[in-house]
Design an enzyme around this catalytic site. Structure first.
Site, PDB file in Angstrom:
ATOM      1  N   SER A 130       0.823  -1.217   0.000  1.00  0.00           N
ATOM      2  CA  SER A 130       0.000   0.000   0.000  1.00  0.00           C
ATOM      3  C   SER A 130       0.856   1.265   0.000  1.00  0.00           C
ATOM      4  O   SER A 130       1.947   1.295   0.591  1.00  0.00           O
ATOM      5  CB  SER A 130      -0.875  -0.008   1.266  1.00  0.00           C
ATOM      6  OG  SER A 130      -1.402   1.272   1.510  1.00  0.00           O
ATOM      7  N   TYR A 153      -2.248   5.575  -4.260  1.00  0.00           N
ATOM      8  CA  TYR A 153      -3.277   6.600  -4.111  1.00  0.00           C
ATOM      9  C   TYR A 153      -2.761   7.824  -4.850  1.00  0.00           C
ATOM     10  O   TYR A 153      -1.605   8.240  -4.620  1.00  0.00           O
ATOM     11  CB  TYR A 153      -3.490   6.956  -2.635  1.00  0.00           C
ATOM     12  CG  TYR A 153      -4.296   5.956  -1.843  1.00  0.00           C
ATOM     13  CD1 TYR A 153      -5.568   5.554  -2.270  1.00  0.00           C
ATOM     14  CD2 TYR A 153      -3.812   5.431  -0.647  1.00  0.00           C
ATOM     15  CE1 TYR A 153      -6.316   4.643  -1.529  1.00  0.00           C
ATOM     16  CE2 TYR A 153      -4.552   4.526   0.102  1.00  0.00           C
ATOM     17  CZ  TYR A 153      -5.796   4.139  -0.349  1.00  0.00           C
ATOM     18  OH  TYR A 153      -6.532   3.245   0.384  1.00  0.00           O
ATOM     19  N   THR A 179      -5.780   2.854  -6.899  1.00  0.00           N
ATOM     20  CA  THR A 179      -7.064   2.797  -6.188  1.00  0.00           C
ATOM     21  C   THR A 179      -7.853   4.067  -6.482  1.00  0.00           C
ATOM     22  O   THR A 179      -7.352   5.175  -6.278  1.00  0.00           O
ATOM     23  CB  THR A 179      -6.835   2.641  -4.676  1.00  0.00           C
ATOM     24  OG1 THR A 179      -6.075   1.443  -4.460  1.00  0.00           O
ATOM     25  CG2 THR A 179      -8.146   2.551  -3.904  1.00  0.00           C
ATOM     26  N   LYS A 269      -8.115  -0.277  -9.401  1.00  0.00           N
ATOM     27  CA  LYS A 269      -8.803  -0.945  -8.281  1.00  0.00           C
ATOM     28  C   LYS A 269      -9.966  -0.074  -7.820  1.00  0.00           C
ATOM     29  O   LYS A 269      -9.741   1.051  -7.353  1.00  0.00           O
ATOM     30  CB  LYS A 269      -7.816  -1.153  -7.127  1.00  0.00           C
ATOM     31  CG  LYS A 269      -8.418  -1.734  -5.855  1.00  0.00           C
ATOM     32  CD  LYS A 269      -7.308  -2.007  -4.841  1.00  0.00           C
ATOM     33  CE  LYS A 269      -7.804  -2.668  -3.575  1.00  0.00           C
ATOM     34  NZ  LYS A 269      -8.297  -1.739  -2.563  1.00  0.00           N
ATOM     35  N   HIS A 293     -13.523  -1.725  -1.613  1.00  0.00           N
ATOM     36  CA  HIS A 293     -12.578  -1.432  -0.541  1.00  0.00           C
ATOM     37  C   HIS A 293     -12.949  -2.226   0.722  1.00  0.00           C
ATOM     38  O   HIS A 293     -12.754  -1.767   1.837  1.00  0.00           O
ATOM     39  CB  HIS A 293     -12.571   0.070  -0.256  1.00  0.00           C
ATOM     40  CG  HIS A 293     -11.233   0.638   0.098  1.00  0.00           C
ATOM     41  ND1 HIS A 293     -10.522   1.449  -0.737  1.00  0.00           N
ATOM     42  CD2 HIS A 293     -10.471   0.540   1.220  1.00  0.00           C
ATOM     43  CE1 HIS A 293      -9.389   1.824  -0.154  1.00  0.00           C
ATOM     44  NE2 HIS A 293      -9.338   1.276   1.038  1.00  0.00           N
TER      45      HIS A 293
HETATM   46  C1  FNR Z   1      -7.604  -1.937   3.236  1.00  0.00           C
HETATM   47  N1  FNR Z   1      -7.731  -1.684   1.881  1.00  0.00           N
HETATM   48  C2  FNR Z   1      -6.861  -0.805   1.252  1.00  0.00           C
HETATM   49  N2  FNR Z   1      -6.933  -0.611  -0.086  1.00  0.00           N
HETATM   50  C3  FNR Z   1      -6.068   0.198  -0.733  1.00  0.00           C
HETATM   51  O1  FNR Z   1      -6.153   0.352  -1.950  1.00  0.00           O
HETATM   52  N3  FNR Z   1      -5.094   0.857  -0.005  1.00  0.00           N
HETATM   53  C4  FNR Z   1      -4.969   0.732   1.346  1.00  0.00           C
HETATM   54  O2  FNR Z   1      -4.078   1.321   1.960  1.00  0.00           O
HETATM   55  C5  FNR Z   1      -5.885  -0.117   2.014  1.00  0.00           C
HETATM   56  N4  FNR Z   1      -5.837  -0.269   3.379  1.00  0.00           N
HETATM   57  C6  FNR Z   1      -6.645  -1.209   3.998  1.00  0.00           C
HETATM   58  C7  FNR Z   1      -6.497  -1.452   5.352  1.00  0.00           C
HETATM   59  C8  FNR Z   1      -7.262  -2.453   5.966  1.00  0.00           C
HETATM   60  C9  FNR Z   1      -7.085  -2.706   7.422  1.00  0.00           C
HETATM   61  C10 FNR Z   1      -8.187  -3.202   5.214  1.00  0.00           C
HETATM   62  C11 FNR Z   1      -9.014  -4.288   5.838  1.00  0.00           C
HETATM   63  C12 FNR Z   1      -8.360  -2.931   3.868  1.00  0.00           C
HETATM   64  C13 FNR Z   1      -8.706  -2.423   1.081  1.00  0.00           C
HETATM   65  C14 FNR Z   1      -8.115  -3.760   0.596  1.00  0.00           C
HETATM   66  O3  FNR Z   1      -7.103  -3.537  -0.333  1.00  0.00           O
HETATM   67  C15 FNR Z   1      -9.198  -4.649  -0.069  1.00  0.00           C
HETATM   68  O4  FNR Z   1      -9.853  -3.930  -1.073  1.00  0.00           O
HETATM   69  C16 FNR Z   1     -10.216  -5.146   0.951  1.00  0.00           C
HETATM   70  O5  FNR Z   1      -9.614  -5.492   2.169  1.00  0.00           O
HETATM   71  C17 FNR Z   1     -10.940  -6.353   0.384  1.00  0.00           C
HETATM   72  O6  FNR Z   1     -11.945  -6.775   1.231  1.00  0.00           O
HETATM   73  P1  FNR Z   1     -11.787  -7.961   2.312  1.00  0.00           P
HETATM   74  O7  FNR Z   1     -10.964  -9.057   1.687  1.00  0.00           O
HETATM   75  O8  FNR Z   1     -11.074  -7.356   3.472  1.00  0.00           O
HETATM   76  O9  FNR Z   1     -13.188  -8.319   2.602  1.00  0.00           O
END
Ligand code: FNR
Length: 399
Positions: A130, A153, A179, A269, A293
């Site tokens: 990330s 981002y 994203t 994404k 997300h």
């Molecule tokens: C995320 N997600 C996320 N996505 C992204 O593009 N950049 C980020 O920094 C983060 N940070 C993040 C932190 C935490 C704690 C979670 C749980 C999720 C979203 C992640 O990439 C993904 O889209 C989701 O987690 C998918 O859903 P599930 O598998 O958690 O249900």
């Protein structure tokens, strides 16, 4: 009856002395990992991972949407072995699975991003770092060499965005994942209720949670302080402050200029409609990651799994379509493939493992999902993940 006689009747299993391994061996699915993490980790940290935006309508619906499908297996298919490999963005993976980007990962466990990436490498799977990671782009690339993807981002500061992209390219990352659903931060209700502050600050609540979860805090204090590693030297930042970092007016022009800057594969994404997916491809994307997300941004956003079929129709057979948000079981991956996806990505499923046992915890999560996926295909009478992609749709019935 004497002890020696009892011992002859039952096999005595050696006691596992390592507490983390003992805990992990008692976890048989992703929900076991979640339950164990809940017991071990301070509430604000667990809720940060586990929670979603607003009323968590999308968070719950994501998981349900995968489970509304039922399988009609093939009888007497005489499957001798299951080939779970899959082609994703021009590379053959042993499993159609990718570790999604998650910010602040060292807050869950000091093993953090490097532990998760090492586990991904051990399983031959891609790891997505990330923008908001707590380990730098370069440190992850130096410590592990899995199939590394970098999640971007798009930032207000155009120069900083370009710098991140160039650093990821120079460090050998293969895929850039942009994203597009976070131009403002979602309202994570649990974080507000818990008064979550990142990096952790010493408040009355923190002190209270140190008292009830001393193991977590001892581990944290023995390791380096958490920071937003990719922005080192740009002043202290809190989670609340990060929202203002993102460019609120991101547009397709931004994607076009990233396309001309980034030499590798490009994935968008977060598009949630066939029209946006088609536009992303027209702008130069090699792949789409359908995602809301994990229900952390726009609450009530549609469940991404429900968009696989129309998005596949819109982008054609050659574009890589990944899906995340709600994957908690290997059978979910089978459903996604049958609907036309190439692979799934997971966030919470591996973070629950990380919280319970660091790097071996991520191994456990990945092993569980791999075994579930393999068994599901086998019981469906399918010899390969490829067959699930091409013939699985006929074997799905909506409940
Ligand atoms: C995320 N997600 C996320 N996505 C992204 O593009 N950049 C980020 O920094 C983060 N940070 C993040 C932190 C935490 C704690 C979670 C749980 C999720 C979203 C992640 O990439 C993904 O889209 C989701 O987690 C998918 O859903 P599930 O598998 O958690 O249900």
């Amino acid at each position: 009856m004497r002890a020696s006689e009892i011992r002859r009747l039952i096999q005595v299993k050696p006691v596992e002395l390592d507490a983390a391994r003992r805990r992990l061996s008692a976890c048989h699915d992703v929900f076991d990992l979640r339950a164990s993490a809940r017991q071990l980790i301070p509430r604000p940290v667990f809720d940060y991972v586990d929670g979603g935006a607003d009323e968590e309508v999308s968070l719950a619906a994501n998981v349900r949407a995968f489970r509304r499908w039922r399988f009609q297996p093939r009888a007497m298919a005489a499957v001798t072995g299951v080939d779970t490999s899959a082609q994703v963005l021009g590379r053959k993976l042993p499993l159609p699975l990718v570790l999604a980007p998650t910010g602040y990962t060292r807050m869950m466990h000091p093993a953090g991003e490097i532990g998760a990436a090492r586990s991904a490498q051990r399983h031959g799977l891609p790891y997505t770092l990330s923008t908001m990671a707590t380990t730098t782009i370069e440190d992850v690339a130096e410590s592990t060499w899995p199939d590394l993807w970098f999640q971007l981002y798009i930032l207000q500061d155009d120069g900083l965005t370009k710098e991140l992209v160039d650093r990821a390219a120079a460090a050998g990352y293969r895929v850039l994942v942009v994203t597009v659903d976070t131009f403002v931060t979602g309202h994570r209700t649990r974080d507000h209720r818990n008064g979550l502050v990142i990096p952790p600050a010493l408040t009355a609540r923190t002190l209270a949670s140190i008292a009830v979860r001393p193991g977590y805090w001892t581990r944290m204090l023995r390791n380096d302080a958490i920071d937003f590693a990719n922005f080192a030297g740009r002043g202290a930042m809190t989670i609340q402050g990060t929202g203002s970092l993102f460019k609120p007016t991101v547009g397709w022009d931004d994607i076009a200029s990233l396309r001309s800057r980034w030499p590798g594969k490009l994935v968008i994404k977060g598009p949630l409609s066939p029209a946006d997916a088609a536009r992303a491809v027209a702008t130069g994307a090699d792949g789409i990651q359908l995602s809301n997300h994990g229900g952390r941004q726009l609450d009530r956003a549609v469940a991404p799994v429900d968009l696989i079929a129309p998005v596949r129709d819109a982008v054609g057979p050659d574009v890589s379509v990944l899906v995340d948000s709600g994957v908690r079981h290997g059978a979910d991956i089978a459903v996604a493939l049958a609907l036309g996806a190439d692979a799934c990505a997971i966030g919470r499923a591996y973070l629950y493992g990380l919280m319970v046992g660091g790097e071996p915890g991520v191994d456990q999560a990945l092993d569980i999902l791999a075994a579930q996926f393999t068994r599901t295909l086998h019981l469906m009478g399918l010899g390969s993940a490829d067959e699930a992609r091409t013939h699985g749709r006929e074997m799905l019935v909506s409940r």
